[in-house]
Motif scaffolding. Structure first.
Motif, PDB file in Angstrom:
ATOM      1  N   ARG A   1       0.892  -1.273  -0.088  1.00  0.00           N
ATOM      2  CA  ARG A   1       0.068   0.205   0.187  1.00  0.00           C
ATOM      3  C   ARG A   1       0.912   1.297  -0.121  1.00  0.00           C
ATOM      4  NH1 ARG A   1      -2.815  -4.008   3.137  1.00  0.00           N
ATOM      5  NH2 ARG A   1      -4.926  -4.251   2.056  1.00  0.00           N
ATOM      6  N   GLY A   2       1.968   1.234   0.179  1.00  0.00           N
ATOM      7  CA  GLY A   2       2.979   2.210  -0.113  1.00  0.00           C
ATOM      8  C   GLY A   2       3.525   2.302  -1.251  1.00  0.00           C
ATOM      9  N   TRP A   3       4.721   3.413  -1.418  1.00  0.00           N
ATOM     10  CA  TRP A   3       5.471   3.501  -2.599  1.00  0.00           C
ATOM     11  C   TRP A   3       6.398   2.395  -3.099  1.00  0.00           C
ATOM     12  CZ3 TRP A   3      10.197   5.827  -4.223  1.00  0.00           C
ATOM     13  CH2 TRP A   3      10.330   6.254  -5.619  1.00  0.00           C
TER      14      TRP A   3
ATOM     15  N   TRP B   1       8.665  -7.417  -7.253  1.00  0.00           N
ATOM     16  CA  TRP B   1       7.329  -7.432  -7.074  1.00  0.00           C
ATOM     17  C   TRP B   1       6.431  -8.187  -7.722  1.00  0.00           C
ATOM     18  CZ3 TRP B   1       4.604  -4.394  -3.266  1.00  0.00           C
ATOM     19  CH2 TRP B   1       5.290  -3.467  -2.746  1.00  0.00           C
ATOM     20  N   TYR B   2       5.303  -9.014  -7.471  1.00  0.00           N
ATOM     21  CA  TYR B   2       4.257  -9.502  -7.914  1.00  0.00           C
ATOM     22  C   TYR B   2       3.137  -9.468  -6.954  1.00  0.00           C
ATOM     23  CZ  TYR B   2       0.755 -12.641  -9.790  1.00  0.00           C
ATOM     24  OH  TYR B   2      -0.281 -13.068 -10.284  1.00  0.00           O
ATOM     25  N   VAL B   3       2.258  -8.402  -6.898  1.00  0.00           N
ATOM     26  CA  VAL B   3       1.164  -8.352  -6.087  1.00  0.00           C
ATOM     27  C   VAL B   3       0.066  -7.949  -6.791  1.00  0.00           C
ATOM     28  CG1 VAL B   3       0.190  -7.206  -3.933  1.00  0.00           C
ATOM     29  CG2 VAL B   3       2.614  -8.022  -3.959  1.00  0.00           C
ATOM     30  N   LYS B   4      -0.940  -8.581  -6.765  1.00  0.00           N
ATOM     31  CA  LYS B   4      -2.424  -8.138  -7.157  1.00  0.00           C
ATOM     32  C   LYS B   4      -3.559  -7.560  -6.015  1.00  0.00           C
ATOM     33  CE  LYS B   4      -2.735 -10.773 -11.291  1.00  0.00           C
ATOM     34  NZ  LYS B   4      -3.375 -11.892 -12.095  1.00  0.00           N
TER      35      LYS B   4
ATOM     36  N   VAL C   1       0.016  -0.936 -12.379  1.00  0.00           N
ATOM     37  CA  VAL C   1      -1.185  -0.396 -12.472  1.00  0.00           C
ATOM     38  C   VAL C   1      -1.930  -0.081 -11.046  1.00  0.00           C
ATOM     39  CG1 VAL C   1      -3.506  -0.093 -13.571  1.00  0.00           C
ATOM     40  CG2 VAL C   1      -1.447  -1.184 -14.787  1.00  0.00           C
ATOM     41  N   PRO C   2      -1.753   1.245 -10.636  1.00  0.00           N
ATOM     42  CA  PRO C   2      -2.056   1.390  -9.117  1.00  0.00           C
ATOM     43  C   PRO C   2      -3.485   0.765  -9.017  1.00  0.00           C
ATOM     44  CG  PRO C   2      -1.279   3.444 -10.349  1.00  0.00           C
ATOM     45  CD  PRO C   2      -1.396   2.462 -11.306  1.00  0.00           C
ATOM     46  N   GLY C   3      -3.419   0.081  -7.775  1.00  0.00           N
ATOM     47  CA  GLY C   3      -4.660  -0.667  -7.013  1.00  0.00           C
ATOM     48  C   GLY C   3      -5.153  -1.795  -8.143  1.00  0.00           C
TER      49      GLY C   3
END
Length: 121
Positions: free
Chosen positions: A48-50, A78-81, A60-62
């Motif tokens: 949820r941070g930068w 990173w690999y987060v949805k 793609v934010p969010g």
């Protein structure tokens, strides 16, 4: 979602990406020697941070953060949805990344698997 496996015989941790996730991350898998893994935590707040500056991958934010980023001098993968399923894997003596931030199906079970698999001095 990534699948994290431990090969005790080869002493490696592998994160495998499936389908379109390979496209977003620009990788099909990451293989890390267990000797380079310092620990793992379930940390939904990190996503949820930068994320830092993107070097290669998708943001793609969010929606999705995937690929190679640099933040405060660290190289991160990173690999987060879904941030609620984010696991942070801290690395030492790694040639490519300082930390992996990866979404997994069961964060608590993944952290437990990693923690009991890493060599302790």
């Amino acid at each position: 979602m990534a699948r994290i496996t431990i090969d005790r015989e080869q002493a490696t941790l592998t994160a495998e990406f499936q389908g379109l996730d390979k496209l977003w991350t620009l990788k099909s898998s990451l293989e890390i020697p267990l000797a380079h893994v310092r620990g793992a935590t379930h940390d939904p707040g990190i996503a949820r941070g930068w994320m830092g500056l993107r070097f290669a991958g998708t943001h793609v934010p969010g929606v999705i953060t995937a690929g190679h980023f640099r933040h405060d001098g660290e190289h991160l993968f990173w690999y987060v949805k879904n941030p609620d399923k984010a696991v942070v894997i801290q690395l030492a003596d790694a040639n490519t990344y300082d930390r992996l931030v990866i979404e997994v199906d069961d964060p608590r079970a993944t952290v437990a698997l990693i923690e009991r698999s890493i060599p302790r001095d």
